[in-house]
Design an enzyme around this catalytic site. Sequence first.
Site, mmCIF file in Angstrom:
data_model
loop_
_atom_site.group_PDB
_atom_site.id
_atom_site.type_symbol
_atom_site.label_atom_id
_atom_site.label_comp_id
_atom_site.label_asym_id
_atom_site.label_seq_id
_atom_site.Cartn_x
_atom_site.Cartn_y
_atom_site.Cartn_z
ATOM 1 N N GLY A 11 0.828 -1.214 0.000
ATOM 2 C CA GLY A 11 0.000 0.000 0.000
ATOM 3 C C GLY A 11 0.854 1.251 0.000
ATOM 4 O O GLY A 11 0.646 2.169 0.792
ATOM 5 N N ILE A 16 0.707 7.095 3.955
ATOM 6 C CA ILE A 16 1.774 6.733 4.887
ATOM 7 C C ILE A 16 2.777 5.779 4.235
ATOM 8 O O ILE A 16 3.993 5.905 4.418
ATOM 9 C CB ILE A 16 1.142 6.084 6.149
ATOM 10 C CG1 ILE A 16 0.249 7.108 6.874
ATOM 11 C CG2 ILE A 16 2.206 5.534 7.091
ATOM 12 C CD1 ILE A 16 -0.736 6.514 7.867
ATOM 13 N N GLY A 17 2.276 4.826 3.443
ATOM 14 C CA GLY A 17 3.149 3.838 2.794
ATOM 15 C C GLY A 17 4.128 4.495 1.832
ATOM 16 O O GLY A 17 5.322 4.156 1.816
ATOM 17 N N SER A 141 -3.826 0.541 14.358
ATOM 18 C CA SER A 141 -4.449 1.843 14.610
ATOM 19 C C SER A 141 -5.009 1.893 16.023
ATOM 20 O O SER A 141 -5.470 0.875 16.558
ATOM 21 C CB SER A 141 -5.595 2.068 13.617
ATOM 22 O OG SER A 141 -6.348 3.198 13.992
ATOM 23 N N TYR A 167 -13.536 -1.970 11.183
ATOM 24 C CA TYR A 167 -12.166 -1.444 11.120
ATOM 25 C C TYR A 167 -11.462 -1.607 12.475
ATOM 26 O O TYR A 167 -10.323 -2.110 12.538
ATOM 27 C CB TYR A 167 -12.189 0.027 10.702
ATOM 28 C CG TYR A 167 -10.820 0.639 10.570
ATOM 29 C CD1 TYR A 167 -10.005 0.323 9.485
ATOM 30 C CD2 TYR A 167 -10.327 1.535 11.523
ATOM 31 C CE1 TYR A 167 -8.732 0.872 9.361
ATOM 32 C CE2 TYR A 167 -9.065 2.086 11.406
ATOM 33 C CZ TYR A 167 -8.273 1.760 10.325
ATOM 34 O OH TYR A 167 -7.016 2.304 10.204
HETATM 35 N N1 LIG Z 1 -4.556 7.908 7.970
HETATM 36 C C1 LIG Z 1 -4.757 7.660 9.262
HETATM 37 O O1 LIG Z 1 -5.171 8.541 10.037
HETATM 38 C C2 LIG Z 1 -4.476 6.287 9.812
HETATM 39 C C3 LIG Z 1 -4.569 6.106 11.211
HETATM 40 C C4 LIG Z 1 -4.297 4.840 11.740
HETATM 41 C C5 LIG Z 1 -3.936 3.806 10.905
HETATM 42 N N2 LIG Z 1 -3.871 4.010 9.553
HETATM 43 C C6 LIG Z 1 -3.481 2.863 8.714
HETATM 44 O O2 LIG Z 1 -2.370 3.244 7.930
HETATM 45 C C7 LIG Z 1 -2.314 2.435 6.755
HETATM 46 C C8 LIG Z 1 -2.084 3.322 5.539
HETATM 47 O O3 LIG Z 1 -3.206 4.154 5.387
HETATM 48 P P1 LIG Z 1 -3.169 5.610 4.751
HETATM 49 O O4 LIG Z 1 -3.720 6.518 5.773
HETATM 50 O O5 LIG Z 1 -1.864 5.904 4.149
HETATM 51 O O6 LIG Z 1 -4.321 5.443 3.640
HETATM 52 P P2 LIG Z 1 -4.321 5.609 2.069
HETATM 53 O O7 LIG Z 1 -3.791 6.931 1.671
HETATM 54 O O8 LIG Z 1 -5.733 5.270 1.684
HETATM 55 O O9 LIG Z 1 -3.325 4.480 1.562
HETATM 56 C C9 LIG Z 1 -3.680 3.133 1.615
HETATM 57 C C10 LIG Z 1 -2.802 2.333 0.697
HETATM 58 O O10 LIG Z 1 -3.301 0.985 0.673
HETATM 59 C C11 LIG Z 1 -3.593 0.646 -0.680
HETATM 60 N N3 LIG Z 1 -4.758 -0.220 -0.791
HETATM 61 C C12 LIG Z 1 -6.033 0.043 -0.419
HETATM 62 N N4 LIG Z 1 -6.813 -0.988 -0.745
HETATM 63 C C13 LIG Z 1 -6.024 -1.916 -1.351
HETATM 64 C C14 LIG Z 1 -6.259 -3.177 -1.926
HETATM 65 N N5 LIG Z 1 -7.461 -3.725 -1.975
HETATM 66 N N6 LIG Z 1 -5.204 -3.850 -2.450
HETATM 67 C C15 LIG Z 1 -3.975 -3.317 -2.441
HETATM 68 N N7 LIG Z 1 -3.697 -2.110 -1.909
HETATM 69 C C16 LIG Z 1 -4.715 -1.417 -1.382
HETATM 70 C C17 LIG Z 1 -3.879 1.972 -1.363
HETATM 71 O O11 LIG Z 1 -3.751 1.803 -2.770
HETATM 72 P P3 LIG Z 1 -4.654 2.630 -3.818
HETATM 73 O O12 LIG Z 1 -3.837 3.818 -4.161
HETATM 74 O O13 LIG Z 1 -4.824 1.697 -4.955
HETATM 75 O O14 LIG Z 1 -5.955 2.950 -3.134
HETATM 76 C C18 LIG Z 1 -2.817 2.847 -0.750
HETATM 77 O O15 LIG Z 1 -1.567 2.606 -1.339
HETATM 78 C C19 LIG Z 1 -3.627 1.648 6.722
HETATM 79 O O16 LIG Z 1 -3.390 0.339 7.182
HETATM 80 C C20 LIG Z 1 -4.503 2.401 7.698
HETATM 81 O O17 LIG Z 1 -5.490 1.566 8.272
HETATM 82 C C21 LIG Z 1 -4.126 5.219 8.994
#
Ligand SMILES: NC(=O)c1ccc[n+]([C@@H]2O[C@H](COP(=O)([O-])OP(=O)(O)OC[C@H]3O[C@@H](n4cnc5c(N)ncnc54)[C@H](OP(=O)(O)O)[C@@H]3O)[C@@H](O)[C@H]2O)c1
Length: 286
Positions: A11, A16-17, A141, A167
């Site tokens: 991801g 974040i990734g 999270s 979630y």
């Molecule tokens: N943002 C926050 O406040 C927060 C807080 C706590 C934990 N987290 C955790 O942090 C992690 C990263 O989240 P983020 O905030 O960076 O969100 P994000 O911007 O939505 O990024 C999520 C990543 O996961 C990929 N992804 C989503 N669905 C997928 C699928 N079916 N198969 C393969 N890849 C997929 C997305 O790819 P696409 O570009 O194709 O969508 C994107 O690269 C997650 O595990 C989230 O639960 C986030």
Amino acid sequence: MNQEKVVFITGATGGIGKAAAIAMAQRQYTVVIHGRNKERTAAVAEEIKKLTGNRQVDYIVGDFFLMREVKKAATSFLNKYKRLDILINNAGGLMNKERAVTAEGIETTIALNVLAPFLLTKQLLPLLQQREDARIINVASNAHKLNARPDFNDIELHKHYNPLRAYGNSKLFLIWNTQHLAAQLSQQGLHHVRVNSVHPGAIATNFGVTSNLGGLMNVVAKLLRPFFKTPEQGAETLTFLATGDIHLTGTYFEKNKPVGASPKYYSKRNEQLIWDYCEQQVKQWK
Ligand SMILES: NC(=O)c1ccc[n+]([C@@H]2O[C@H](COP(=O)([O-])OP(=O)(O)OC[C@H]3O[C@@H](n4cnc5c(N)ncnc54)[C@H](OP(=O)(O)O)[C@@H]3O)[C@@H](O)[C@H]2O)c1
């Protein structure tokens, strides 16, 4: 030499990734990013190369809602790389107000947030074990403290589903699986493979932006967004766990420090029950 060290980040097409991938590329690791869309993932790999001057950036594609694609991504990795030092299970998401299942019949939140990292880790563990200092980092999270309300007779929430509950449960299960794997590795004498989980903070990414949580929750989510931190700040604890002098395993981290996961709902029996559920769900893909 960092360049010889390989980090695989799921991801990593945004949020974040991607920020973690940039941070690792800047430190001259060989970075393999994962995304579900080939063009977008290839473009991000190119962007990271240009931005960091590190040519050792590669990508692997797979829709991690589907275990067959997780298995395929793992196989692609194993065919191409003979070394893995750090696995960052970051791909994850918040789903919609209507419960949905994948083409393989699994509730979507648990498929992406729990089973995909479970299966990917299983597949790549033999390679990780060969390193002297290997790390697995699971992005969880604090939502597990706020929203988890598991039903151990209905793990995939056929009844009383809502996206925040699903979630919160998924991140709680991911933390328990982290602890469980850490204990298993220690029992096997594999102390050089450390597995930890992390809360990245409340971060302004694409997370939840397209999720339809239902009327009021959609408004609340929009109002909170200006208070969120940057993706770079969100990647800090991931990078710390990937590169720092870490001796702990099975631990939940926030802001570069070990913090306790919620003890609510925890028992050894419940942890085992979730592990067994995961084993059962992925067994045909192992
Ligand atoms: N943002 C926050 O406040 C927060 C807080 C706590 C934990 N987290 C955790 O942090 C992690 C990263 O989240 P983020 O905030 O960076 O969100 P994000 O911007 O939505 O990024 C999520 C990543 O996961 C990929 N992804 C989503 N669905 C997928 C699928 N079916 N198969 C393969 N890849 C997929 C997305 O790819 P696409 O570009 O194709 O969508 C994107 O690269 C997650 O595990 C989230 O639960 C986030």
